[in-house]
Scaffold this active site. Structure first.
Site, PDB file in Angstrom:
ATOM      1  N   CYS A 184       1.469  20.923 -16.467  1.00  0.00           N
ATOM      2  CA  CYS A 184       1.595  20.104 -17.666  1.00  0.00           C
ATOM      3  C   CYS A 184       2.142  20.952 -18.806  1.00  0.00           C
ATOM      4  O   CYS A 184       1.630  22.038 -19.093  1.00  0.00           O
ATOM      5  CB  CYS A 184       0.229  19.534 -18.038  1.00  0.00           C
ATOM      6  SG  CYS A 184       0.203  18.623 -19.596  1.00  0.00           S
ATOM      7  N   CYS A 186      -5.222  16.406 -19.311  1.00  0.00           N
ATOM      8  CA  CYS A 186      -5.058  15.673 -20.580  1.00  0.00           C
ATOM      9  C   CYS A 186      -4.577  14.241 -20.385  1.00  0.00           C
ATOM     10  O   CYS A 186      -4.486  13.483 -21.345  1.00  0.00           O
ATOM     11  CB  CYS A 186      -4.103  16.423 -21.501  1.00  0.00           C
ATOM     12  SG  CYS A 186      -2.373  16.377 -20.984  1.00  0.00           S
ATOM     13  N   CYS A 239      -0.696  21.120 -21.715  1.00  0.00           N
ATOM     14  CA  CYS A 239      -1.876  21.961 -21.448  1.00  0.00           C
ATOM     15  C   CYS A 239      -1.501  23.423 -21.231  1.00  0.00           C
ATOM     16  O   CYS A 239      -2.335  24.313 -21.424  1.00  0.00           O
ATOM     17  CB  CYS A 239      -2.617  21.451 -20.212  1.00  0.00           C
ATOM     18  SG  CYS A 239      -3.333  19.812 -20.407  1.00  0.00           S
ATOM     19  N   GLN A 283       0.822  -1.205   0.000  1.00  0.00           N
ATOM     20  CA  GLN A 283       0.000   0.000   0.000  1.00  0.00           C
ATOM     21  C   GLN A 283       0.860   1.260   0.000  1.00  0.00           C
ATOM     22  O   GLN A 283       0.337   2.365  -0.032  1.00  0.00           O
ATOM     23  CB  GLN A 283      -0.909  -0.002   1.233  1.00  0.00           C
ATOM     24  CG  GLN A 283      -1.838  -1.209   1.307  1.00  0.00           C
ATOM     25  CD  GLN A 283      -2.540  -1.295   2.645  1.00  0.00           C
ATOM     26  OE1 GLN A 283      -3.580  -0.679   2.855  1.00  0.00           O
ATOM     27  NE2 GLN A 283      -1.989  -2.063   3.569  1.00  0.00           N
ATOM     28  N   GLY A 303       3.080  -4.587   8.888  1.00  0.00           N
ATOM     29  CA  GLY A 303       3.100  -3.133   8.996  1.00  0.00           C
ATOM     30  C   GLY A 303       1.909  -2.405   8.418  1.00  0.00           C
ATOM     31  O   GLY A 303       2.074  -1.380   7.768  1.00  0.00           O
ATOM     32  N   THR A 304       0.714  -2.881   8.654  1.00  0.00           N
ATOM     33  CA  THR A 304      -0.479  -2.216   8.141  1.00  0.00           C
ATOM     34  C   THR A 304      -1.640  -2.410   9.102  1.00  0.00           C
ATOM     35  O   THR A 304      -1.753  -3.457   9.751  1.00  0.00           O
ATOM     36  CB  THR A 304      -0.871  -2.735   6.756  1.00  0.00           C
ATOM     37  OG1 THR A 304      -2.123  -2.149   6.364  1.00  0.00           O
ATOM     38  CG2 THR A 304      -1.015  -4.244   6.738  1.00  0.00           C
ATOM     39  N   SER A 305      -2.510  -1.401   9.187  1.00  0.00           N
ATOM     40  CA  SER A 305      -3.720  -1.504  10.009  1.00  0.00           C
ATOM     41  C   SER A 305      -4.901  -2.043   9.219  1.00  0.00           C
ATOM     42  O   SER A 305      -5.958  -2.313   9.779  1.00  0.00           O
ATOM     43  CB  SER A 305      -4.084  -0.131  10.581  1.00  0.00           C
ATOM     44  OG  SER A 305      -4.328   0.801   9.536  1.00  0.00           O
ATOM     45  N   THR A 324       0.794  -2.977  16.363  1.00  0.00           N
ATOM     46  CA  THR A 324      -0.472  -3.056  17.091  1.00  0.00           C
ATOM     47  C   THR A 324      -1.333  -4.170  16.508  1.00  0.00           C
ATOM     48  O   THR A 324      -1.183  -4.532  15.337  1.00  0.00           O
ATOM     49  CB  THR A 324      -1.243  -1.725  17.001  1.00  0.00           C
ATOM     50  OG1 THR A 324      -1.484  -1.421  15.620  1.00  0.00           O
ATOM     51  CG2 THR A 324      -0.442  -0.592  17.628  1.00  0.00           C
ATOM     52  N   HIS A 363      -1.540   1.359  -4.300  1.00  0.00           N
ATOM     53  CA  HIS A 363      -1.942   2.765  -4.258  1.00  0.00           C
ATOM     54  C   HIS A 363      -1.059   3.633  -5.138  1.00  0.00           C
ATOM     55  O   HIS A 363      -0.990   4.848  -4.940  1.00  0.00           O
ATOM     56  CB  HIS A 363      -1.917   3.273  -2.820  1.00  0.00           C
ATOM     57  CG  HIS A 363      -2.930   2.613  -1.937  1.00  0.00           C
ATOM     58  ND1 HIS A 363      -2.834   2.576  -0.563  1.00  0.00           N
ATOM     59  CD2 HIS A 363      -4.074   1.948  -2.242  1.00  0.00           C
ATOM     60  CE1 HIS A 363      -3.868   1.932  -0.059  1.00  0.00           C
ATOM     61  NE2 HIS A 363      -4.633   1.529  -1.057  1.00  0.00           N
TER      62      HIS A 363
END
Length: 594
Positions: free
Chosen positions: A367, A346, A370, A317, A444-446, A471, A335
């Site tokens: 950009c 664009c 653009c 993640q 290492g993730t909740s 945790t 992610h």
């Protein structure tokens, strides 16, 4: 899964047979049940994806409170129903899915006492009888096995498509009896109701009692061939990159400092907020930009698993690309990352290095397509704003609106903000991997951000699960829980496995990392390493840095009580935890409604 047939919380009959209560009273009771189930299914939309037309169909026909006297006609508001005394116990589980009370004949009797056989009517009696005889124990067991081992898609294909079993009947097996109003909904809506029930069941994984110790973890890793590793911000904290949700994490820091004038710290990564004010994100982005960070022992542990031919895939993640810097090839950046950037107008994509200078200098990158250079204005007058004279507006002055604060072409790193859909590679990889994985390691993730948080519910329940985290994660039920600093835990496991982590060289002068090379030297002696502490006789182990809190205290209390019992031949006195432990964890969780 309960083996006794479920008792459906079906509304009383709409008939007017002799002895029935007045029509208005019957309608009110019926609406209470309808509202109870409707509210629960609508709340489940936060968990299970639903199309707008399904929501519209669910609400179609629901009695609306048109005025102060409308309550006398039996209309019930969805919110007001929440406090209604008639709502049956067990109407909703923690995941938000509606359910019938699944206590068999005992609940059936209690329902009949509340409403009476005459009040129930023929419709209620028919549904009750159908629910109690719809499925045998062996059939329910087969259905649960199909769902938990092959997944939701396979279950729907087998039972809805191939066997063409009506969805209301399928729901009986999951303790759900639909009220008549919901039974009449469109097929697509009924399929959504089924998916809610299936999702709830997939979340309620029973812990595998075979695995309890660190030795069990070592043996699982040694014998596994296709390990799926799910990682989060906790594996990059030691690199100097803050995590997001800990008490000292990124969100807490943003909330405490108040530097960026955010209503909610998560606005920093909200796509709509970014479109309105990209400067806020770019005033902060340099703090998390992966410029000179070095992969941690956790990143190198994943690389080591891959080098030994055991890594099925790493789902990360994180957006820091440190897995790639560590040399991991089989990685899905769920992610996104800073590796590339795209124009929000664009959609042109460029290497992330093209906007690195802007990020480090806290500028909003534009950009180049653009925002081509515009020719100078013909006259200064054309840019003036209108001015008001004493006798009215100056008709010679321009009344053009103020130019936008930012031009349309803003570059954004290809990280997934809140409000954006994940890349299709995530779902494709997960569907492919669920049939091959033989061990899951969560590090290492909740697991609080969907859809990555839903990953484990899509894996076969028979696959062992190991949690490595500072945790506990209260809404999942892993087989072995190792709490503490993730780096210390993987180093301990490597020592027990007899493995050496590959070294990662220091950053090159240009700020990038060379490809990692294997470490041919032995690691330093671990004689001063603190041995982990087992919580009671459970599957939970505490390492340096563990933050278990009341969750750990409750487990320790439970096992102490077990040890204090007189020896009575209790089979659960060994290393396996008491049978009630998984159920207790499931009752406490509210997995994705927080």
């Amino acid at each position: 899964m309960q083996s006794s047939p479920p008792t459906p919380p079906t509304p009383p009959s709409r008939g007017s047979a002799a002895g029935d209560p007045p029509p208005r009273a019957t309608a009110a009771k019926r609406s209470v049940y309808y509202a109870a189930q409707l509210r629960a299914f609508l709340e489940a939309a936060e968990v299970v994806d639903v199309e707008p037309d399904v929501i519209e169909d669910l609400l179609d026909g629901f009695p609306v409170d048109d005025g102060p006297d409308s309550g006398e006609e039996g209309d019930v508001d969805v919110e007001e129903e929440e406090d209604a005394d008639q709502a049956p116990e067990g109407e909703q589980r923690s995941g938000g899915a509606p359910e019938a009370s699944a206590r068999g004949a005992e609940d059936a009797a209690s329902v009949d006492e509340d409403f009476g056989e005459e009040d129930a009517g023929e419709e209620w009696a028919a549904y009750l009888q159908e629910a109690q005889t719809a499925w045998t124990k062996s059939e329910v067991k087969e259905m649960m096995s199909t769902l938990k081992e092959q997944g939701m898609a396979a279950f729907i294909t087998e039972y809805v498509v191939r066997r063409a079993i009506p969805i209301p009947k399928l729901l009986y097996a999951f303790g759900v009896c639909l009220c008549p109003e919901l039974r009449a909904k469109q097929p697509r809506t009924l399929l959504y109701l089924l998916r809610v029930a299936l999702s709830r069941e997939l979340e309620s994984r029973e812990r595998l009692l075979t695995y309890n110790t660190i030795d069990d973890v070592v043996h699982l890793i040694q014998n596994a061939r296709r390990i799926l590793i799910l990682t989060g911000a906790g594996i990059s904290v030691s690199c100097g990159i803050p995590d997001f949700r800990s008490r000292n994490g990124l969100y807490a820091s943003l909330q405490e400092n108040g530097e960026y004038d955010l209503d909610d710290p998560q606005q920093m990564f909200d796509i709509q907020y970014f479109r309105e004010n990209p400067a806020v994100f770019y005033s902060f982005a340099s703090k998390i930009y992966p410029s000179n960070f070095i992969p941690s022992p956790c990143h190198r542990f994943i690389k080591l698993i891959e080098d030994k031919g055991k890594l099925l895939r790493n789902y990360t993640q994180n957006i820091d690309t440190l897995e790639t810097l560590a040399g991991v090839q089989r990685v899905v950046q769920c992610h996104g990352s800073f590796a590339t950037a795209s124009c929000i107008n664009c959609k042109v994509r460029v290497p992330g290095t093209d906007i690195a200078d802007d990020i480090m200098n806290q500028r909003v990158p534009l950009c180049r397509i653009c925002n081509v250079a515009q020719p100078p204005a013909l006259s200064a007058k054309s840019g003036k704003k209108g001015k008001k004279r004493k006798d009215g507006w100056d008709s010679d002055a321009s009344d053009e609106p103020e130019p936008p604060t930012y031009p349309p072409g803003i570059m954004k790193p290809d990280i997934t903000f809140f409000g954006e859909k994940l890349d299709d590679v995530f779902e494709r990889s997960l569907m492919e991997d669920r049939h091959q994985v033989d061990l899951l390691i969560i590090i290492g993730t909740s697991l609080k951000v969907a859809p990555v948080s839903d990953t484990i519910s899509h894996l076969p329940h028979s696959v062992p699960q190991i949690l490595i985290n500072k945790t506990p994660i209260k809404h999942i039920n892993p087989d072995v829980v190792l709490l503490g600093n993730a780096d210390d835990i993987v180093l301990h496991l490597c020592r027990r496995l007899g493995w050496d982590l590959p070294e990662v060289p220091a950053p090159a002068p240009n700020g990038t990392l060379d490809a990692p090379k294997p470490n041919l030297k032995k690691r330093p002696s671990a004689e001063f390493e603190r041995e982990p502490q087992r919580v009671g006789n459970s599957h939970v182990w505490l390492f340096e840095g563990a933050e278990g809190g009341k969750w750990v205290e409750e487990i320790e209390r439970r096992y102490q009580q077990q040890q204090e019992r007189p020896a009575d031949g209790d089979a659960s006195s060994g290393s396996a935890p008491p049978a009630s432990d998984p159920a207790a964890q499931r009752q406490a969780k509210r997995p994705r409604t927080e």
